[in-house]
Design a protein around this motif. Structure first.
Motif, PDB file in Angstrom:
ATOM      1  N   PHE B  23       0.831  -1.200   0.000  1.00  0.00           N
ATOM      2  CA  PHE B  23       0.000   0.000   0.000  1.00  0.00           C
ATOM      3  C   PHE B  23       0.868   1.252   0.000  1.00  0.00           C
ATOM      4  N   GLY B  24       0.211   2.382  -0.306  1.00  0.00           N
ATOM      5  CA  GLY B  24       0.951   3.633  -0.368  1.00  0.00           C
ATOM      6  C   GLY B  24       1.303   4.210   0.986  1.00  0.00           C
ATOM      7  N   ARG B  27      -2.566   4.757   6.125  1.00  0.00           N
ATOM      8  CA  ARG B  27      -4.017   4.930   6.048  1.00  0.00           C
ATOM      9  C   ARG B  27      -4.648   3.902   5.109  1.00  0.00           C
ATOM     10  N   GLU B  28      -4.014   3.676   3.961  1.00  0.00           N
ATOM     11  CA  GLU B  28      -4.533   2.682   3.020  1.00  0.00           C
ATOM     12  C   GLU B  28      -4.431   1.268   3.596  1.00  0.00           C
ATOM     13  N   THR B  29      -3.319   0.999   4.281  1.00  0.00           N
ATOM     14  CA  THR B  29      -3.146  -0.320   4.895  1.00  0.00           C
ATOM     15  C   THR B  29      -4.248  -0.568   5.913  1.00  0.00           C
ATOM     16  N   LEU B  31      -7.205   0.857   6.111  1.00  0.00           N
ATOM     17  CA  LEU B  31      -8.496   0.723   5.444  1.00  0.00           C
ATOM     18  C   LEU B  31      -8.673  -0.700   4.924  1.00  0.00           C
ATOM     19  N   PHE B  32      -7.644  -1.215   4.303  1.00  0.00           N
ATOM     20  CA  PHE B  32      -7.679  -2.591   3.797  1.00  0.00           C
ATOM     21  C   PHE B  32      -7.932  -3.575   4.948  1.00  0.00           C
ATOM     22  N   THR B  55       3.074  -0.152   5.368  1.00  0.00           N
ATOM     23  CA  THR B  55       2.791  -0.184   3.929  1.00  0.00           C
ATOM     24  C   THR B  55       2.573  -1.584   3.359  1.00  0.00           C
ATOM     25  N   GLY B  85      -9.790  -1.086  -2.496  1.00  0.00           N
ATOM     26  CA  GLY B  85      -8.672  -0.523  -1.741  1.00  0.00           C
ATOM     27  C   GLY B  85      -7.511  -0.298  -2.669  1.00  0.00           C
ATOM     28  N   PRO B  86      -6.663   0.632  -2.314  1.00  0.00           N
ATOM     29  CA  PRO B  86      -5.564   1.015  -3.191  1.00  0.00           C
ATOM     30  C   PRO B  86      -4.403   0.027  -3.107  1.00  0.00           C
TER      31      PRO B  86
END
Lengths: 89, 89
Positions: B23-24, B27-29, B31-32, B55, B85-86
């Motif tokens: 992940f970037g 926050r993205e981690t 969320l996932f 990450t 998710g990103p």
């Protein structure tokens, strides 16, 4: 070198604080991790690694700059200890 | 032996499906992982182990009875792939 908070051990290198928490089941583990995520948001610091399964969470805190552990990491470890939750060890 | 869903590798023993997601940022981690927790609740199955940092998240799925992996584990792996998710890899 500061003494680590109760239950935590010093590991290196890089220097890190490590502690294993155990729980009665997935639901308790999940609750602990959710509270830990809220605490991380609040203080703006995140464990470098969290390794968890249904009944445990192993947490590693490193210095954010890769250097020595400081009062911030020790304070976070102590606050993790103080999280409400059915921690059994 | 079933072919694992895209991006997953078979590991043993015990037999397990493993995949690393990147992940970037935290926050993205997070969320996932929150979405994964909701999915786990929904299907009543939890990864045997999740190892994550700011990450990445490494996920291991084992058969719940310690035996061979079955359609349930493959289906869960495919649904994890499909989580919005990103995910960058």
């Amino acid at each position: 070198m500061m003494e680590p908070p109760e239950g935590w051990e010093l590991r290196g290198r890089p220097p890190a604080l490590f502690r294993r928490f155990e729980f009665g089941g997935y639901r308790e583990t999940r609750l602990f991790l959710d509270r830990l995520a809220e605490l991380s948001e609040e203080v703006g610091m995140h464990p470098q690694n969290i390794n968890f399964g249904t009944t445990y969470a192993n947490i590693t805190l490193e210095a954010s700059d890769g250097g020595e552990l400081g009062p911030e990491e020790h304070a976070l470890a102590a606050r993790i200890n103080a999280l409400p939750g059915p921690v059994v060890s």
